[in-house]
Design a protein around this motif. Structure first.
Motif, short mmCIF file in Angstrom:
data_model
loop_
_atom_site.label_atom_id
_atom_site.label_comp_id
_atom_site.label_asym_id
_atom_site.label_seq_id
_atom_site.Cartn_x
_atom_site.Cartn_y
_atom_site.Cartn_z
N LEU A 1 -62.36 -86.37 76.88
CA LEU A 1 -60.91 -86.33 76.84
C LEU A 1 -60.45 -85.06 76.14
N ASP A 2 -59.30 -84.55 76.55
CA ASP A 2 -58.64 -83.46 75.85
C ASP A 2 -57.99 -84.04 74.60
N THR A 3 -58.28 -83.46 73.44
CA THR A 3 -57.78 -84.01 72.18
C THR A 3 -56.26 -84.03 72.12
N ARG A 4 -55.62 -83.06 72.75
CA ARG A 4 -54.16 -82.97 72.66
C ARG A 4 -53.46 -83.97 73.55
N THR A 5 -53.99 -84.14 74.77
CA THR A 5 -53.31 -85.00 75.75
C THR A 5 -53.95 -86.38 75.88
N MET A 6 -55.19 -86.52 75.36
CA MET A 6 -55.99 -87.75 75.50
C MET A 6 -56.19 -88.10 76.97
N ALA A 7 -56.18 -87.08 77.83
CA ALA A 7 -56.43 -87.26 79.26
C ALA A 7 -57.72 -86.54 79.63
N HIS A 8 -58.25 -86.86 80.81
CA HIS A 8 -59.45 -86.18 81.27
C HIS A 8 -59.17 -84.69 81.44
N PRO A 9 -59.98 -83.80 80.87
CA PRO A 9 -59.69 -82.36 80.95
C PRO A 9 -59.94 -81.81 82.34
N GLY A 10 -59.20 -80.76 82.67
CA GLY A 10 -59.39 -80.07 83.94
C GLY A 10 -60.50 -79.04 83.85
N ASP A 11 -60.63 -78.25 84.89
CA ASP A 11 -61.67 -77.21 84.93
C ASP A 11 -61.36 -76.13 83.90
N ALA A 12 -62.32 -75.87 83.01
CA ALA A 12 -62.12 -74.89 81.94
C ALA A 12 -63.10 -73.73 82.04
N THR A 13 -63.60 -73.47 83.24
CA THR A 13 -64.60 -72.41 83.41
C THR A 13 -64.09 -71.07 82.93
N ALA A 14 -62.86 -70.72 83.28
CA ALA A 14 -62.31 -69.42 82.89
C ALA A 14 -62.24 -69.28 81.37
N VAL A 15 -61.84 -70.36 80.68
CA VAL A 15 -61.75 -70.33 79.21
C VAL A 15 -63.15 -70.16 78.61
N ILE A 16 -64.13 -70.89 79.14
CA ILE A 16 -65.50 -70.81 78.63
C ILE A 16 -66.08 -69.42 78.83
N VAL A 17 -65.85 -68.85 80.00
CA VAL A 17 -66.38 -67.51 80.30
C VAL A 17 -65.82 -66.48 79.32
N LYS A 18 -64.52 -66.54 79.06
CA LYS A 18 -63.91 -65.58 78.15
C LYS A 18 -64.43 -65.76 76.72
N ALA A 19 -64.55 -67.02 76.28
CA ALA A 19 -64.97 -67.28 74.90
C ALA A 19 -66.44 -66.96 74.67
N SER A 20 -67.28 -67.04 75.71
CA SER A 20 -68.72 -66.85 75.54
C SER A 20 -69.13 -65.39 75.48
N ALA A 21 -68.26 -64.47 75.86
CA ALA A 21 -68.63 -63.06 75.89
C ALA A 21 -69.18 -62.55 74.56
N PRO A 22 -68.59 -62.88 73.40
CA PRO A 22 -69.13 -62.36 72.13
C PRO A 22 -70.50 -62.95 71.75
N LEU A 23 -70.95 -63.99 72.44
CA LEU A 23 -72.24 -64.59 72.10
C LEU A 23 -73.42 -63.76 72.55
N VAL A 24 -73.17 -62.78 73.42
CA VAL A 24 -74.25 -61.91 73.92
C VAL A 24 -73.87 -60.47 73.60
N ALA A 25 -74.48 -59.96 72.54
CA ALA A 25 -74.15 -58.59 72.10
C ALA A 25 -74.73 -57.57 73.07
N GLY A 26 -73.94 -56.57 73.41
CA GLY A 26 -74.42 -55.48 74.23
C GLY A 26 -74.64 -55.84 75.68
N GLY A 27 -73.98 -56.88 76.16
CA GLY A 27 -74.17 -57.27 77.55
C GLY A 27 -72.88 -57.77 78.16
N ALA A 28 -72.75 -57.55 79.46
CA ALA A 28 -71.58 -58.03 80.19
C ALA A 28 -71.99 -59.13 81.16
#
Length: 474
Positions: A342-369
């Protein structure tokens, strides 16, 4: 010394090395093959997350009035029952576990003899007959139990001879064994892994023993294959009566089985040696600590109100609150057959968050795109059939070619692989456990192949021990 004489001396030492070192090596080979077949059907005891969930009590929402205590540095935050008390359990990044009562003014009972017996009995539904405190024993010797020590070992009064181990840190069951498991593992995992408590409790010493036992066995296997090929005459220049092998009796069995199963034997022994990762060649990289902390950070001082959680999951046994990739999520009964997100804010089933995950994960790999995104609904060569699906696989072009496997529902980084870890997969997992996807999906075929190759290995081992014994008598 003439070159021909050097060759004869080298050949003689090749035979002598294989003959005498092979006596001890074949004892280990025989033990490993026989115990490996036992492990095929009786794995090492473990209390799986699904079993822990099945034995847990439903959350008593009438006693929950403390909101989730959110704090920086949390690894996981869970709401569950500790005996009869609802608690928030904070598993921090440094491995420390904090337990906070979920009811105002509640005092958590100490994890003592009586508590351990009561928890084990409630968890199993069986009467506890005795309990004793141990730092470690044969079934809790691994390092994963270190943060739970000392442990309460509780014997149950059931026909299976079940023993439950209760953590002194969390007050929850962390291991379960039965009499059948213990007996068969003394014939399986314990000898196969060289795993007796007296040795395994010192991880560094255990690794050295595995390396120095497996290393000479690899040499014996290599020299055996070489000698077997040298003594083979498949062409026109055969031995008497057209034989392609000069041997008879036990030596013939040893020669033929070694040639047929030698490659598989060598693959098993080398991959077994690699299981302890000599020289840490396959350790792989890790995400930058600060970047990972920010990726998982939970914003705010308090979490969702208990009343909202109770309405969303009235029968839940575990509630987990996460904020990986900045996605506020509530995970209900993650280890069950019917987890909910569930989404904590809406308490509903969350939608597709691929774009958010992709953006947030970039700093986890130093020196790579990031250069490729895959949503796996079927396992790949590095993500087995037993792993959760669907899963996001993000590939980066850094110098070690990092891949991140991320849960699309929560944003959690489930696994990080680089070139070294993927190579380890091909060097250890596949040749040692034969968990190729097509084989795992066809279990009878895999079992038959393992039995067949193990039979050749056992013939090589038994004949080698017998031949060595007879030579020693002479």
């Amino acid at each position: 010394m003439p070159r021909s004489d050097i060759g004869r001396v080298a050949l003689r030492w090749l035979f002598l090395t294989h003959r005498w070192a092979g006596i001890a090596a074949c004892l280990f080979f025989g033990m490993w093959f026989a115990s490996g077949l036992v492990m095929l059907y009786m794995p090492y005891p473990a209390l799986s997350p699904a079993a822990r969930w099945a034995g847990a009590a439903p959350i008593d929402w009438s006693r929950v009035d403390v909101p989730a205590p959110l704090a920086t540095g949390q690894g996981r935050l869970l709401l569950e029952m500790r005996d009869t008390e609802p608690v928030w359990r904070i598993e921090r990044d440094d491995g420390v576990i904090d337990t906070v009562p979920a009811q105002t003014g509640a005092v958590l009972p100490a994890v003592d003899h009586g508590y351990a017996r009561r928890v084990a009995a409630n968890f199993s539904g069986t009467r506890a007959i005795r309990a004793d405190q141990v730092m470690r024993d044969q079934w809790t010797v691994a390092g994963g139990f270190d943060r739970h020590r000392p442990l309460w070992r509780v014997a149950l009064g059931d026909a299976a001879g079940t023993v439950i181990y209760v953590s002194s840190a969390t007050g929850l069951p962390v291991q379960r064994t039965t009499r059948v498991q213990r007996i068969w593992n003394w014939l399986g995992s314990v000898p196969h892994w060289l795993y007796p408590t007296v040795l395994r409790q010192d991880n560094a010493a255990w690794r050295q023993v595995v390396m120095w036992v497996s290393g000479p066995c690899i040499a014996v296997a290599l020299t055996g294959i070489w000698i077997g090929i040298l003594r083979l005459r498949p062409g026109q220049r055969r031995y008497k009566a057209g034989r392609i092998s000069p041997y008879r009796g036990w030596m013939l069995w040893h020669h033929v089985s070694g040639l047929v199963g030698g490659v598989f034997l060598l693959g098993w022994i080398v991959s077994g040696w690699l299981s302890v990762d000599p020289g840490r060649l396959f350790a792989g990289g890790t995400a930058p600590v600060e970047a990972l902390r920010r990726y998982r950070a939970i914003d705010g001082d308090t979490g969702p109100a208990p009343a909202r959680l109770a309405m969303a999951a009235p029968d839940a046994r575990t509630i987990e609150i996460t904020n990986a990739a900045g996605l506020p999520r509530i995970v209900i009964d993650r280890a069950s057959d019917h987890p909910r997100f569930l989404d904590t804010r809406t308490m509903a089933h969350p939608g597709d968050a691929t774009a958010v995950i992709v953006k947030a994960s970039a700093p986890l790999v130093a020196g790579g795109a990031l250069w490729r995104i895959d949503r796996l609904t079927w396992p790949d060569a590095y993500w087995g059939l037993t792993r959760p699906l669907p899963i996001l696989r993000l590939r980066f072009d850094d110098h070690v070619r990092t891949w991140l496997y991320i849960d699309p529902a929560t944003g959690d980084v489930v696994e990080r692989q680089d070139r070294a870890r993927r190579l380890y997969r091909w060097m250890f997992d596949l040749p040692h456990t034969w968990d190729w996807l097509w084989l795992v999906a066809s279990r009878p075929v895999r079992d038959l192949m393992i039995w067949l190759m193990s039979a050749f290995g056992l013939v090589v081992s038994v004949s080698g021990v017998w031949l060595g014994y007879r030579r020693l008598l002479r």
